[in-house]
Design a protein around this motif. Structure first.
Motif, short mmCIF file in Angstrom:
data_model
loop_
_atom_site.label_atom_id
_atom_site.label_comp_id
_atom_site.label_asym_id
_atom_site.label_seq_id
_atom_site.Cartn_x
_atom_site.Cartn_y
_atom_site.Cartn_z
N ARG A 66 -16.84 -32.32 -38.06
CA ARG A 66 -15.82 -33.35 -37.84
C ARG A 66 -16.26 -34.70 -38.41
NH1 ARG A 66 -11.62 -30.55 -37.75
NH2 ARG A 66 -11.24 -29.26 -35.91
N GLN A 67 -17.56 -34.96 -38.40
CA GLN A 67 -18.02 -36.24 -38.95
C GLN A 67 -17.77 -36.31 -40.45
OE1 GLN A 67 -19.82 -33.93 -37.36
NE2 GLN A 67 -22.02 -34.07 -37.84
N HIS A 68 -17.88 -35.17 -41.14
CA HIS A 68 -17.56 -35.15 -42.57
C HIS A 68 -16.08 -35.42 -42.78
CE1 HIS A 68 -21.25 -32.53 -43.85
NE2 HIS A 68 -21.57 -33.79 -43.61
N GLU A 69 -15.24 -34.78 -41.97
CA GLU A 69 -13.80 -34.98 -42.08
C GLU A 69 -13.44 -36.45 -41.85
OE1 GLU A 69 -9.67 -33.12 -40.14
OE2 GLU A 69 -11.64 -32.44 -39.44
N TYR A 70 -14.06 -37.05 -40.84
CA TYR A 70 -13.81 -38.47 -40.54
C TYR A 70 -14.27 -39.37 -41.68
CZ TYR A 70 -14.27 -43.04 -38.30
OH TYR A 70 -14.18 -44.38 -38.00
N LEU A 75 -12.84 -42.71 -46.27
CA LEU A 75 -13.11 -43.03 -47.67
C LEU A 75 -11.83 -43.09 -48.50
CD1 LEU A 75 -15.48 -43.44 -49.73
CD2 LEU A 75 -15.39 -40.98 -50.13
N ILE A 76 -10.85 -42.25 -48.18
CA ILE A 76 -9.62 -42.17 -48.98
C ILE A 76 -8.43 -42.81 -48.27
CG2 ILE A 76 -10.44 -40.05 -50.10
CD1 ILE A 76 -8.49 -38.45 -48.39
N ALA A 77 -8.69 -43.58 -47.22
CA ALA A 77 -7.60 -44.15 -46.42
C ALA A 77 -6.63 -44.98 -47.25
CB ALA A 77 -8.18 -44.99 -45.29
N LEU A 81 -2.79 -40.70 -49.01
CA LEU A 81 -2.57 -39.29 -49.30
C LEU A 81 -2.85 -38.40 -48.09
CD1 LEU A 81 -1.81 -37.50 -51.76
CD2 LEU A 81 -4.25 -37.24 -52.22
N ALA A 82 -3.48 -38.98 -47.06
CA ALA A 82 -3.92 -38.20 -45.90
C ALA A 82 -3.68 -39.00 -44.63
CB ALA A 82 -5.40 -37.85 -46.05
N PRO A 83 -3.80 -38.36 -43.47
CA PRO A 83 -3.66 -39.11 -42.21
C PRO A 83 -4.75 -40.16 -42.08
CG PRO A 83 -3.68 -36.73 -41.83
CD PRO A 83 -4.06 -36.93 -43.24
N GLN A 130 -9.02 -36.38 -58.16
CA GLN A 130 -9.32 -37.73 -58.63
C GLN A 130 -9.87 -38.63 -57.52
OE1 GLN A 130 -8.83 -38.42 -62.12
NE2 GLN A 130 -8.66 -36.21 -61.91
N LEU A 131 -9.92 -38.12 -56.30
CA LEU A 131 -10.38 -38.91 -55.16
C LEU A 131 -11.89 -39.12 -55.22
CD1 LEU A 131 -8.29 -37.24 -52.30
CD2 LEU A 131 -7.88 -39.47 -53.36
N PRO A 132 -12.40 -40.10 -54.49
CA PRO A 132 -13.86 -40.33 -54.47
C PRO A 132 -14.62 -39.07 -54.06
CG PRO A 132 -12.72 -42.16 -53.43
CD PRO A 132 -11.68 -41.11 -53.70
#
Length: 305
Positions: A66-70, A75-77, A81-83, A130-132
């Motif tokens: 979950r820490q990776h997901e967070y 990072l892409i906020a 494109l994502a919640p 193309q995301l980080p």
């Protein structure tokens, strides 16, 4: 008021400026059993909807962090494109702090259907690539080993053992430099404003729990299998869009096609082990049926090698 018999309200006690209004279990997720939450924020006097994504027994069995997901969602906020992640929830009542879940925003809209075209899905895949770059990556051999270690020994038939040893002894068909990969880009993880939407402009992607750095052709192979797409058409559309957004005049479609084809049995291999782990957790006969079908396909593949 929701029934909380399966949801511990105290899990959210660490969240600042929040009061739990309601909680209801979500259906449809395979890896997790998540909850939709209504949280009131006193500072702004507003109630907003969120999703509670726990670190559960199933998440552990599937190798979810979950820490990776967070970290990736944070990072892409800015990409929208994502919640948006609200907070990673960590338990401090033990000697070693432990991640117990993640709270992310609830995305309004509907799950994409085939109205969201294959071409739009390919373009969405290209945007992900193309995301980080995440600082953790998917190692297929290691992920398969993790699944194997969580399998009940009843599954260790001679056929499955042969499949496992075959793939674990083979080199991975890595073709391209790592990029950000979602690794579960089915239409079931794409949220659009309405069922008639066929544009990536307003589409968002959920369930980033498997996301990691990895070979983009592996991610594309997984997307093709998850959505039952035509390989050649998808590779053609994907390469055309990548060439467009990268301002490149040449994008070797044959190289991409060969790479995607090479990854397909590896996708089936991971899926086979995933379904067996899932069956051990939830005891759903459909998981065994899917696993049996994949096992037969892989036996035929190995025999033809």
């Amino acid at each position: 008021m929701a029934d909380y018999k399966h949801f511990d309200c105290d899990l959210l006690i660490a969240l600042p400026d929040t009061e739990l209004i309601s909680a209801c279990e979500l259906t449809g997720g395979l890896t997790n059993r998540c909850w939709k939450l209504a949280l009131f924020h006193p500072s702004i006097k507003q109630t907003k909807q969120y999703v509670w994504r726990p670190f559960s027994i199933s998440a552990q069995a599937f190798g979810i962090e979950r820490q990776h997901e967070y970290q990736l969602l944070s990072l892409i906020a800015d990409t929208k494109l994502a919640p948006q992640p609200l907070q990673l929830v960590v338990s401090t009542d033990k000697p070693t702090p432990q991640v117990i879940g993640l709270v992310v925003e609830w995305l309004s809209g509907v799950e994409a259907t085939t109205t969201f075209s294959d071409q739009s899905l390919c373009q969405l895949q290209a945007k992900v690539h193309q995301l980080p770059l995440p600082w953790w990556r998917l190692d297929v051999h290691q992920r398969a080993k993790h699944y194997w270690q969580h399998l009940h020994t009843d599954h260790h038939t001679s056929s499955l053992v042969s499949i496992y040893h075959f793939f674990q002894s083979q080199p991975l068909p890595v073709a391209f430099d790592d990029c950000c990969c979602h690794f579960d880009l089915g239409r079931y993880n794409v949220i659009v404003p309405s069922i008639n939407t066929d544009t990536i402009a307003s589409a968002k992607i959920i369930d980033w729990e498997y996301a990691a750095a990895g070979d983009p052709s592996l991610d594309l192979a997984m997307t093709i299998i998850a959505n039952e797409l035509d390989i050649e058409q998808v590779v053609n559309d994907y390469c055309d869009y990548r060439a467009l957004i990268n301002d490149e005049t040449v994008f070797n479609k044959q190289q991409w096609l060969a790479a995607v084809i090479a990854w397909q049995p590896w996708c089936q291999y991971l899926a086979l082990l995933w379904y067996l782990v899932g069956y051990d957790i939830w005891q759903q006969p459909e998981y065994l049926r899917q696993a049996s079908q994949l096992q037969q396909q892989l036996i035929e593949y190995i025999n033809n090698c």
